[in-house]
Design an enzyme around this catalytic site. Structure first.
Site, PDB file in Angstrom:
ATOM      1  N   LEU A  44       0.851  -0.983   0.223  1.00 31.98           N
ATOM      2  CA  LEU A  44       0.283  -0.342  -0.021  1.00 31.98           C
ATOM      3  C   LEU A  44       1.048   1.426  -0.118  1.00 31.98           C
ATOM      4  O   LEU A  44       1.946   1.426   0.070  1.00 31.98           O
ATOM      5  CB  LEU A  44      -0.792   0.091   0.771  1.00 31.98           C
ATOM      6  CG  LEU A  44      -1.711  -1.159   1.577  1.00 31.98           C
ATOM      7  CD1 LEU A  44      -2.794  -0.929   2.452  1.00 31.98           C
ATOM      8  CD2 LEU A  44      -3.143  -1.147  -0.237  1.00 31.98           C
ATOM      9  N   ALA A  45       0.337   1.849  -0.152  1.00 30.11           N
ATOM     10  CA  ALA A  45       1.178   3.394  -0.421  1.00 30.11           C
ATOM     11  C   ALA A  45       2.378   3.628   0.618  1.00 30.11           C
ATOM     12  O   ALA A  45       3.123   4.067   0.628  1.00 30.11           O
ATOM     13  CB  ALA A  45       0.328   4.619  -0.538  1.00 30.11           C
ATOM     14  N   GLU A  46       1.517   2.963   2.166  1.00 34.87           N
ATOM     15  CA  GLU A  46       2.475   3.262   3.360  1.00 34.87           C
ATOM     16  C   GLU A  46       2.531   2.039   4.702  1.00 34.87           C
ATOM     17  O   GLU A  46       0.565   2.066   4.277  1.00 34.87           O
ATOM     18  CB  GLU A  46       1.979   4.946   3.994  1.00 34.87           C
ATOM     19  CG  GLU A  46       2.147   5.681   3.491  1.00 34.87           C
ATOM     20  CD  GLU A  46       3.635   6.510   3.639  1.00 34.87           C
ATOM     21  OE1 GLU A  46       5.045   5.920   3.422  1.00 34.87           O
ATOM     22  OE2 GLU A  46       4.131   7.549   2.421  1.00 34.87           O
ATOM     23  N   THR A  47       2.681   1.574   5.332  1.00 37.28           N
ATOM     24  CA  THR A  47       2.986   0.601   6.072  1.00 37.28           C
ATOM     25  C   THR A  47       3.487   1.724   7.396  1.00 37.28           C
ATOM     26  O   THR A  47       3.916   1.664   7.505  1.00 37.28           O
ATOM     27  CB  THR A  47       2.747  -0.533   5.805  1.00 37.28           C
ATOM     28  OG1 THR A  47       2.831  -0.770   4.541  1.00 37.28           O
ATOM     29  CG2 THR A  47       2.817  -1.246   7.289  1.00 37.28           C
ATOM     30  N   CYS A  75       3.820  11.206   7.332  1.00 40.54           N
ATOM     31  CA  CYS A  75       2.797  10.341   6.294  1.00 40.54           C
ATOM     32  C   CYS A  75       1.321  10.571   7.057  1.00 40.54           C
ATOM     33  O   CYS A  75       1.777  10.227   8.554  1.00 40.54           O
ATOM     34  CB  CYS A  75       3.355   9.170   6.141  1.00 40.54           C
ATOM     35  SG  CYS A  75       1.318   8.158   5.666  1.00 40.54           S
TER      36      CYS A  75
END
Length: 274
Positions: A44-47, A75
């Protein structure tokens, strides 16, 4: 350990921006290589990865964010998602303070379920390199009205285009955008009809850090908020990120801090086996 997928900056599942959230019960982060592997697997875009800090620390939790290919210095949506998980599990109450690469960030949930993040306001400097502006315009396939660099934590280009229709219709050359030496490119315009509940629209492209288009970017709004607040003469605005998933970010400019407010929904709650 548990891993959750949370949709942030939305009040319904399968909208907003999904983030992985891993709460660690250790007093330090695991090896960076492992963190990056998990983020690549989640894809995903961020974890986000967080672990509790001692009571005497300047913050309550240490927090780090990883895209599928690199660590991120800031983020918004993954911070909101982490706060949502902390609240839902009872691991934190009241205002939560996070120690991050961007300093101490705080998050506060209201009684209605919305969460407000307190982030540093981005600085904006007009982009005065005609060659770069032309390069970005060609990659976007759109005429640029104004171009700024946003920093220091996000290192994005903030590009204003003619209108909302132009933002929504963008089909950029992602390979060309990837060659631009910044985290990402934020494209924005004033709302066509503010009566629809938002003041400006945006889209965010960051192929250089493994994110072709980010669905809803909280950190980008630390630049969008001062940009549009100066234009409209109001400190409190609502932005619509016009990706396929869409999401709303309520912004409040407080000098060198920007408040970002939105909801979150947990959609997956599972177990990380390795």
């Amino acid at each position: 350990m548990r891993i959750r997928i949370v949709d942030a900056f939305t009040d319904r599942p399968f909208a907003g921006n999904p983030a992985g959230v891993v709460l660690l019960d250790t007093d330090a982060f695991p090896d960076d290589h492992w963190l990056q592997q998990v983020a690549a697997e989640v894809n995903l875009a961020e974890t986000a990865f967080a672990h509790p800090l001692p009571r005497a620390a300047e913050a309550d939790w240490a927090l780090r964010w990883f895209t599928p290919v690199t660590e991120a210095p800031m983020c918004g949506h993954a911070t909101l998602a982490t706060t949502h998980v902390l609240k839902a599990t009872g691991a934190a109450t009241g205002t939560v303070r996070f120690a991050t690469l961007s300093g101490v960030l705080s998050a506060t949930a209201d009684d209605g379920g919305s969460i407000t993040l307190d982030f540093p306001t981005a600085s904006l400097g007009e982009l005065r390199v005609p060659e770069k502006t032309a390069e970005v315009g060609a990659a976007l396939g759109a005429r640029i009205v104004a171009a700024h660099h946003a920093g220091p934590f996000i290192d994005d280009l903030l590009i204003e285009v003619a209108d909302e229709k132009t933002v929504r219709a963008l089909a950029p050359d992602l390979a060309a955008l990837k060659r631009i030496s910044h985290r990402g490119v934020i494209v924005t315009a004033a709302a066509e009809d503010p009566g629809r509940g938002y003041d400006f629209v945006s889209r965010m492209f960051a192929p250089g850090v493994g994110i072709d288009e980010d669905p809803v970017t909280g950190s980008a709004h630390t630049a969008l908020a001062p940009y549009w607040s100066a234009r409209f003469g109001r400190d409190e605005l609502t932005g619509l990120q016009a990706s396929a998933r869409t999401g709303l970010v309520r912004t409040a400019l407080r000098g060198d801090r920007t408040l970002l407010t939105g909801g979150a929904v947990t959609v997956i709650d599972g177990e990380l086996l390795t």
